[in-house]
Design a protein around this motif. Structure first.
Motif, PDB file in Angstrom:
ATOM      1  N   VAL A 160      60.478  37.892  41.329  1.00  0.00           N
ATOM      2  CA  VAL A 160      60.623  38.052  39.879  1.00  0.00           C
ATOM      3  C   VAL A 160      59.842  39.281  39.426  1.00  0.00           C
ATOM      4  O   VAL A 160      58.658  39.418  39.722  1.00  0.00           O
ATOM      5  CB  VAL A 160      60.118  36.807  39.124  1.00  0.00           C
ATOM      6  N   VAL A 161      60.511  40.173  38.705  1.00  0.00           N
ATOM      7  CA  VAL A 161      59.893  41.416  38.243  1.00  0.00           C
ATOM      8  C   VAL A 161      59.883  41.443  36.724  1.00  0.00           C
ATOM      9  O   VAL A 161      60.927  41.284  36.082  1.00  0.00           O
ATOM     10  CB  VAL A 161      60.658  42.643  38.782  1.00  0.00           C
ATOM     11  N   GLY A 162      58.707  41.643  36.139  1.00  0.00           N
ATOM     12  CA  GLY A 162      58.569  41.740  34.688  1.00  0.00           C
ATOM     13  C   GLY A 162      58.489  43.185  34.253  1.00  0.00           C
ATOM     14  O   GLY A 162      57.433  43.820  34.382  1.00  0.00           O
ATOM     15  N   VAL A 216      56.252  36.764  33.529  1.00  0.00           N
ATOM     16  CA  VAL A 216      55.633  36.686  34.857  1.00  0.00           C
ATOM     17  C   VAL A 216      54.297  35.950  34.793  1.00  0.00           C
ATOM     18  O   VAL A 216      53.945  35.179  35.699  1.00  0.00           O
ATOM     19  CB  VAL A 216      55.452  38.102  35.442  1.00  0.00           C
ATOM     20  N   GLY A 217      53.564  36.154  33.710  1.00  0.00           N
ATOM     21  CA  GLY A 217      52.264  35.501  33.565  1.00  0.00           C
ATOM     22  C   GLY A 217      52.337  33.991  33.466  1.00  0.00           C
ATOM     23  O   GLY A 217      51.333  33.306  33.695  1.00  0.00           O
ATOM     24  N   ASN A 218      53.520  33.445  33.147  1.00  0.00           N
ATOM     25  CA  ASN A 218      53.683  32.000  33.007  1.00  0.00           C
ATOM     26  C   ASN A 218      54.408  31.343  34.180  1.00  0.00           C
ATOM     27  O   ASN A 218      54.664  30.141  34.143  1.00  0.00           O
ATOM     28  CB  ASN A 218      54.454  31.688  31.718  1.00  0.00           C
ATOM     29  N   LEU A 258      55.979  40.528  40.279  1.00  0.00           N
ATOM     30  CA  LEU A 258      55.370  41.852  40.148  1.00  0.00           C
ATOM     31  C   LEU A 258      55.569  42.354  38.722  1.00  0.00           C
ATOM     32  O   LEU A 258      56.619  42.159  38.121  1.00  0.00           O
ATOM     33  CB  LEU A 258      56.032  42.843  41.122  1.00  0.00           C
ATOM     34  N   VAL A 259      54.525  43.011  38.195  1.00  0.00           N
ATOM     35  CA  VAL A 259      54.631  43.734  36.926  1.00  0.00           C
ATOM     36  C   VAL A 259      54.383  45.204  37.245  1.00  0.00           C
ATOM     37  O   VAL A 259      53.225  45.623  37.391  1.00  0.00           O
ATOM     38  CB  VAL A 259      53.613  43.222  35.897  1.00  0.00           C
ATOM     39  N   PRO A 260      55.431  46.013  37.403  1.00  0.00           N
ATOM     40  CA  PRO A 260      55.267  47.391  37.881  1.00  0.00           C
ATOM     41  C   PRO A 260      54.793  48.383  36.837  1.00  0.00           C
ATOM     42  O   PRO A 260      54.484  49.530  37.170  1.00  0.00           O
ATOM     43  CB  PRO A 260      56.682  47.752  38.357  1.00  0.00           C
ATOM     44  N   LEU A 295      61.992  51.723  39.901  1.00  0.00           N
ATOM     45  CA  LEU A 295      62.787  51.401  41.089  1.00  0.00           C
ATOM     46  C   LEU A 295      62.020  51.697  42.369  1.00  0.00           C
ATOM     47  O   LEU A 295      62.099  50.936  43.346  1.00  0.00           O
ATOM     48  CB  LEU A 295      64.107  52.171  41.070  1.00  0.00           C
ATOM     49  N   GLU A 296      61.267  52.804  42.396  1.00  0.00           N
ATOM     50  CA  GLU A 296      60.504  53.166  43.589  1.00  0.00           C
ATOM     51  C   GLU A 296      59.479  52.090  43.932  1.00  0.00           C
ATOM     52  O   GLU A 296      59.307  51.728  45.102  1.00  0.00           O
ATOM     53  CB  GLU A 296      59.804  54.510  43.371  1.00  0.00           C
ATOM     54  N   ILE A 297      58.791  51.586  42.914  1.00  0.00           N
ATOM     55  CA  ILE A 297      57.775  50.559  43.137  1.00  0.00           C
ATOM     56  C   ILE A 297      58.413  49.260  43.612  1.00  0.00           C
ATOM     57  O   ILE A 297      57.975  48.643  44.589  1.00  0.00           O
ATOM     58  CB  ILE A 297      56.974  50.319  41.845  1.00  0.00           C
ATOM     59  N   ILE A 298      59.470  48.844  42.912  1.00  0.00           N
ATOM     60  CA  ILE A 298      60.139  47.587  43.243  1.00  0.00           C
ATOM     61  C   ILE A 298      60.735  47.635  44.639  1.00  0.00           C
ATOM     62  O   ILE A 298      60.611  46.690  45.422  1.00  0.00           O
ATOM     63  CB  ILE A 298      61.233  47.275  42.201  1.00  0.00           C
ATOM     64  N   ARG A 299      61.375  48.759  44.960  1.00  0.00           N
ATOM     65  CA  ARG A 299      62.010  48.888  46.275  1.00  0.00           C
ATOM     66  C   ARG A 299      60.976  48.807  47.392  1.00  0.00           C
ATOM     67  O   ARG A 299      61.191  48.165  48.421  1.00  0.00           O
ATOM     68  CB  ARG A 299      62.774  50.207  46.359  1.00  0.00           C
ATOM     69  N   GLY A 300      59.821  49.444  47.177  1.00  0.00           N
ATOM     70  CA  GLY A 300      58.778  49.408  48.198  1.00  0.00           C
ATOM     71  C   GLY A 300      58.271  48.004  48.458  1.00  0.00           C
ATOM     72  O   GLY A 300      58.116  47.579  49.609  1.00  0.00           O
ATOM     73  N   VAL A 301      58.039  47.234  47.383  1.00  0.00           N
ATOM     74  CA  VAL A 301      57.565  45.862  47.538  1.00  0.00           C
ATOM     75  C   VAL A 301      58.645  44.984  48.159  1.00  0.00           C
ATOM     76  O   VAL A 301      58.364  44.151  49.030  1.00  0.00           O
ATOM     77  CB  VAL A 301      57.125  45.287  46.173  1.00  0.00           C
TER      78      VAL A 301
END
Length: 315
Positions: A104-106, A122-124, A151-153, A164-170
């Motif tokens: 889940v990405v916020g 995401v915090g909940n 993740l909260v990018p 997208l770069e951050i999400i793809r890496g994770v």
């Protein structure tokens, strides 16, 4: 004379309404409506099945589920629980039982309240991935839940990187089966602000509703299914003026002295009205976006409703 003008909205339902208002018949687009008068929950499913339909609608091919709940901005726990169950039902239908790990990405900026929906959701959430790593898959079977990570990018201004770069890496490191992305949206109609939830399997283009076009987050860019959940929290100034003008024209028609002026405005079509308003607002207000004054409280309430929907469905 007026050139092309695109109404800023992230909602597929509003895009379809604009096509209908202009009497444009779109092939490859099917609409199904569900009305629960007792619970005051109205669901519209727009399925875009062809590239022709996607081009006409200005939305990618996919299924767009819009839940309209007039009382969503009201602090009624029982009502919000019903909305959470509705969100859970649609998520289960879109994702299916075979997907075991969910990422889940916020999206959004937690320091800007109208844009903080994703981080708040995401915090909940009830996160379970670390517990699975500690106790194994048996934990999930006993709890009848799935492996949830989050993740909260942040935004590019904070990180210097495309989301997208951050999400793809994770995602490459954790290998989830499916991704759920939550983001604040922009609406064309003020009546839908903080009262509408859109769920789609077509992914998302962060910031597109307010003119900040970022790289698409979807199955093509990530290699896994991407479900996007969004709530419209802002509307642009031209939309507010346009809605007011419609009411003004109706009022003019009821006045003998102003009837002729009202009739003149009615000769303009929807696109011409929007373009005229935006030209009048330029350069001072045409990039302004407006949000309700109680947005702080509303974001906290709606974010909890969405997170509970995800928790009910998978955790």
């Amino acid at each position: 004379m007026l050139g092309n003008f695109n109404v800023r909205t992230d909602l597929a339902l509003e895009a379809k309404e604009d096509c209908d208002a202009q009497k444009i018949s779109v092939r490859g687009v099917a609409v199904q409506e569900e009305k629960d008068e007792k619970r005051e929950i109205y669901t519209t499913t727009v399925k875009i099945s062809t590239e022709n339909g996607a081009k006409a609608m200005g939305k990618p091919v996919g299924t767009y589920i819009t839940i309209e709940a007039p009382n969503l901005s009201i602090p009624d726990e029982g009502y919000h629980r019903e909305i959470s169950k509705e969100v859970a039902r649609h998520l289960k239908d879109l994702i299916g039982k075979e997907k075991k790990s969910i990422f889940v990405v916020g999206l959004g900026n937690p320091d800007i309240t109208p844009d903080a929906l994703g981080p708040e959701v995401v915090g909940n959430l009830h996160i379970t991935r670390h517990i699975v790593r500690e106790y194994g898959q048996l934990f999930l079977k006993e709890k009848e839940s799935r492996e949830i990570s989050s993740l909260v990018p942040g935004v590019m201004a904070q990180t210097g990187m495309e989301t997208l770069e951050i999400i793809r890496g994770v995602a490459q490191e954790t290998s989830p089966d499916v991704m759920i992305v939550i983001d604040a949206l922009a609406a064309r109609s003020t009546k839908r602000l903080n009262r509408t939830i859109q769920i789609t399997d077509a992914g998302i283009y962060p910031g597109s509703g307010v003119g900040n076009h970022r790289s698409a987050i979807n199955r093509k860019s990530l290699g896994i299914p991407v479900i996007a959940i969004g709530v419209p929290t802002v509307v642009d100034a031209a939309t507010i003026v346009n809605d007011t003008m419609f009411h003004l024209v109706d009022a003019m028609d009821e006045s003998e002295n102003l009837k002729n002026l009202g009739g003149t405005l009615k000769t303009l079509n929807r696109e011409e009205k929007y373009q005229m308003i935006r030209e009048v607002l330029t350069p001072n207000l045409n990039t302004m976006f407006v949000t309700p004054k109680d947005i702080d409280e509303t974001i906290k309430r709606i974010s909890f409703t969405i997170s509970e929907g995800i928790n009910i469905a998978f955790a």
